[in-house]
Design a protein around this motif. Structure first.
Motif, short mmCIF file in Angstrom:
data_model
loop_
_atom_site.label_atom_id
_atom_site.label_comp_id
_atom_site.label_asym_id
_atom_site.label_seq_id
_atom_site.Cartn_x
_atom_site.Cartn_y
_atom_site.Cartn_z
N LEU A 221 0.78 -1.31 0.08
CA LEU A 221 -0.02 0.13 -0.09
C LEU A 221 0.94 1.19 0.07
O LEU A 221 0.49 2.25 -0.65
CB LEU A 221 -0.91 -0.05 1.30
CG LEU A 221 -2.23 -1.05 1.39
CD1 LEU A 221 -2.70 -0.98 2.70
CD2 LEU A 221 -3.01 -0.67 0.16
N THR B 283 -9.65 11.65 -10.48
CA THR B 283 -11.32 11.41 -10.50
C THR B 283 -11.42 12.59 -11.94
O THR B 283 -10.76 13.49 -12.05
CB THR B 283 -11.98 12.06 -9.38
OG1 THR B 283 -11.28 13.24 -8.86
CG2 THR B 283 -11.26 10.94 -8.19
N GLY C 255 -11.06 1.96 -4.63
CA GLY C 255 -10.74 3.05 -4.93
C GLY C 255 -9.16 3.31 -4.22
O GLY C 255 -8.39 4.13 -4.19
N VAL C 256 -8.86 2.45 -3.21
CA VAL C 256 -7.61 2.73 -2.36
C VAL C 256 -6.46 1.92 -3.15
O VAL C 256 -6.45 0.71 -3.61
CB VAL C 256 -7.52 1.75 -0.94
CG1 VAL C 256 -6.43 1.72 -0.43
CG2 VAL C 256 -8.33 2.53 -0.23
N PRO C 257 -5.61 2.78 -3.70
CA PRO C 257 -4.56 2.17 -4.59
C PRO C 257 -3.53 1.30 -4.11
O PRO C 257 -3.12 1.33 -2.77
CB PRO C 257 -3.92 3.50 -5.38
CG PRO C 257 -4.22 4.47 -4.18
CD PRO C 257 -5.09 4.08 -3.43
N LEU C 258 -2.90 0.72 -4.82
CA LEU C 258 -1.49 -0.02 -4.35
C LEU C 258 -0.42 0.74 -4.80
O LEU C 258 -0.49 1.59 -5.73
CB LEU C 258 -1.56 -1.32 -5.00
CG LEU C 258 -2.38 -2.41 -4.67
CD1 LEU C 258 -2.31 -3.55 -5.45
CD2 LEU C 258 -2.37 -2.83 -3.04
N ASP D 238 1.04 3.37 -3.58
CA ASP D 238 0.96 4.93 -3.30
C ASP D 238 0.54 5.54 -4.62
O ASP D 238 0.91 6.81 -4.86
CB ASP D 238 2.29 5.46 -2.81
CG ASP D 238 2.48 5.01 -1.38
OD1 ASP D 238 3.61 5.00 -1.01
OD2 ASP D 238 1.56 4.90 -0.56
N ARG D 239 -0.19 4.95 -5.41
CA ARG D 239 -0.57 5.72 -6.88
C ARG D 239 -1.65 6.32 -6.53
O ARG D 239 -2.48 6.48 -5.66
CB ARG D 239 -0.88 4.48 -8.00
CG ARG D 239 0.11 3.76 -8.59
CD ARG D 239 -0.25 2.85 -9.58
NE ARG D 239 -1.56 2.16 -9.28
CZ ARG D 239 -1.62 0.99 -9.53
NH1 ARG D 239 -0.69 0.20 -9.87
NH2 ARG D 239 -2.69 0.39 -9.16
N THR D 240 -1.67 7.85 -7.39
CA THR D 240 -2.65 8.65 -6.90
C THR D 240 -3.87 8.39 -8.06
O THR D 240 -3.57 8.31 -9.14
CB THR D 240 -2.06 10.12 -7.36
OG1 THR D 240 -1.09 10.38 -6.35
CG2 THR D 240 -3.19 11.25 -7.26
N ILE D 241 -5.15 8.55 -7.50
CA ILE D 241 -6.14 8.10 -8.31
C ILE D 241 -6.59 9.57 -8.73
O ILE D 241 -6.85 10.47 -8.21
CB ILE D 241 -7.39 7.57 -7.80
CG1 ILE D 241 -6.96 6.13 -7.21
CG2 ILE D 241 -8.74 7.57 -8.42
CD1 ILE D 241 -7.97 5.39 -6.20
N ARG E 255 -8.85 -4.24 0.49
CA ARG E 255 -8.67 -2.95 0.47
C ARG E 255 -9.96 -2.25 0.15
O ARG E 255 -10.69 -2.66 -0.64
CB ARG E 255 -7.58 -2.28 -0.30
CG ARG E 255 -7.57 -2.49 -1.79
CD ARG E 255 -6.25 -2.01 -2.50
NE ARG E 255 -6.50 -1.78 -3.78
CZ ARG E 255 -6.17 -2.88 -4.62
NH1 ARG E 255 -6.23 -4.17 -4.22
NH2 ARG E 255 -6.46 -2.40 -6.00
#
Length: 241
Positions: free
Chosen positions: A154, A230, A220-223, A225-228, A217
């Motif tokens: 994570l 929107t 929407g919680v990324p692996l 530390d990638r930024t989502i 998880r």
């Protein structure tokens, strides 16, 4: 190899890590209770609540007088017993530093299920390696190893402070000490250096923790530390351009 002391990683989905605190509290209370009990009572607790592969897999039988819970339940109860203060402190320190962010990523209930599942996986892997062992397995390290694996998946880029060689504080990206720590567990297991530590339980917990992270998880919680990004963020960025 290293001792984690702090991570600069704030909570995003929960206000308080209730399950992490509850698990630490239960472990501490059980340790205090056993510490102030007589030696006979403490030994009986280890035999009755510890995971004994030979007993669980029917290669041996525990004296009914010592049985506290059904044999199969010990795949969970063993994870709440510890031999001494440093055994307890090391496991709970790892859980304190890394557990809150994993709980944040999973949610309270799923984190509790995750922790128990990693404990079970650690016990079963240990039992698979040594199915006829009559030595009781105790300690939270299998479950905590799963938490470490989840944190690595994570938040590998988060900076954490660690004590190197137990005395030198150093800030490092999480993936450096955690990858080295996980590699050490596999190496010790592969070399068969069991001694008084069940590296098999650690490996079982790591495998379970890494696998379950993909499924437990929050949406929407990324692996890693990638930024989502929107749709709203895209529109804002376009407007600024």
């Amino acid at each position: 190899m290293f001792i984690p002391i702090y991570d600069a990683n704030s909570l995003k989905h929960i206000k308080v890590q209730y399950m992490t605190l509850a698990i630490i509290t239960v472990n501490l209370c059980i340790w205090l209770l056993s510490s102030f009990s007589s030696l006979d009572v403490s030994n009986a607790a280890v035999l009755g609540l510890g995971f004994i592969p030979a007993v669980v897999f029917d290669y041996a039988h525990l004296d009914p007088v010592l049985q506290i819970v059904p044999d199969q339940v010990t795949v969970v109860t063993y994870a709440f017993l510890h031999l001494g203060f440093w055994h307890l402190a090391s496991n709970m320190l790892f859980l304190w530093v890394f557990g809150d962010n994993v709980e944040d990523a999973f949610g309270h209930l799923r984190f509790a299920l995750f922790y128990i599942a990693c404990a079970i996986a650690g016990a079963l892997f240990h039992g698979y390696v040594s199915p006829t062992s009559e030595a009781p397995l105790i300690g939270a390290s299998g479950a905590v190893s799963g938490v470490v694996a989840a944190y690595l998946l994570l938040h590998p880029k988060v900076r954490i402070w660690v004590l190197v060689f137990m005395r030198i504080p150093v800030p490092l990206p999480a993936f450096i000490p955690l990858v080295l720590w996980i590699a050490q567990q596999f190496a010790m297991f592969w070399l068969g250096l069991e001694e008084r530590v069940s590296w098999g339980a650690h490996v079982g917990g790591i495998i379970a923790g890494g696998t379950l992270t993909f499924f437990l998880r929050r949406p929407g919680v990324p692996l890693f530390d990638r930024t989502i990004v929107t749709p709203q963020a895209v529109q804002l960025k376009d407007g600024q351009a």
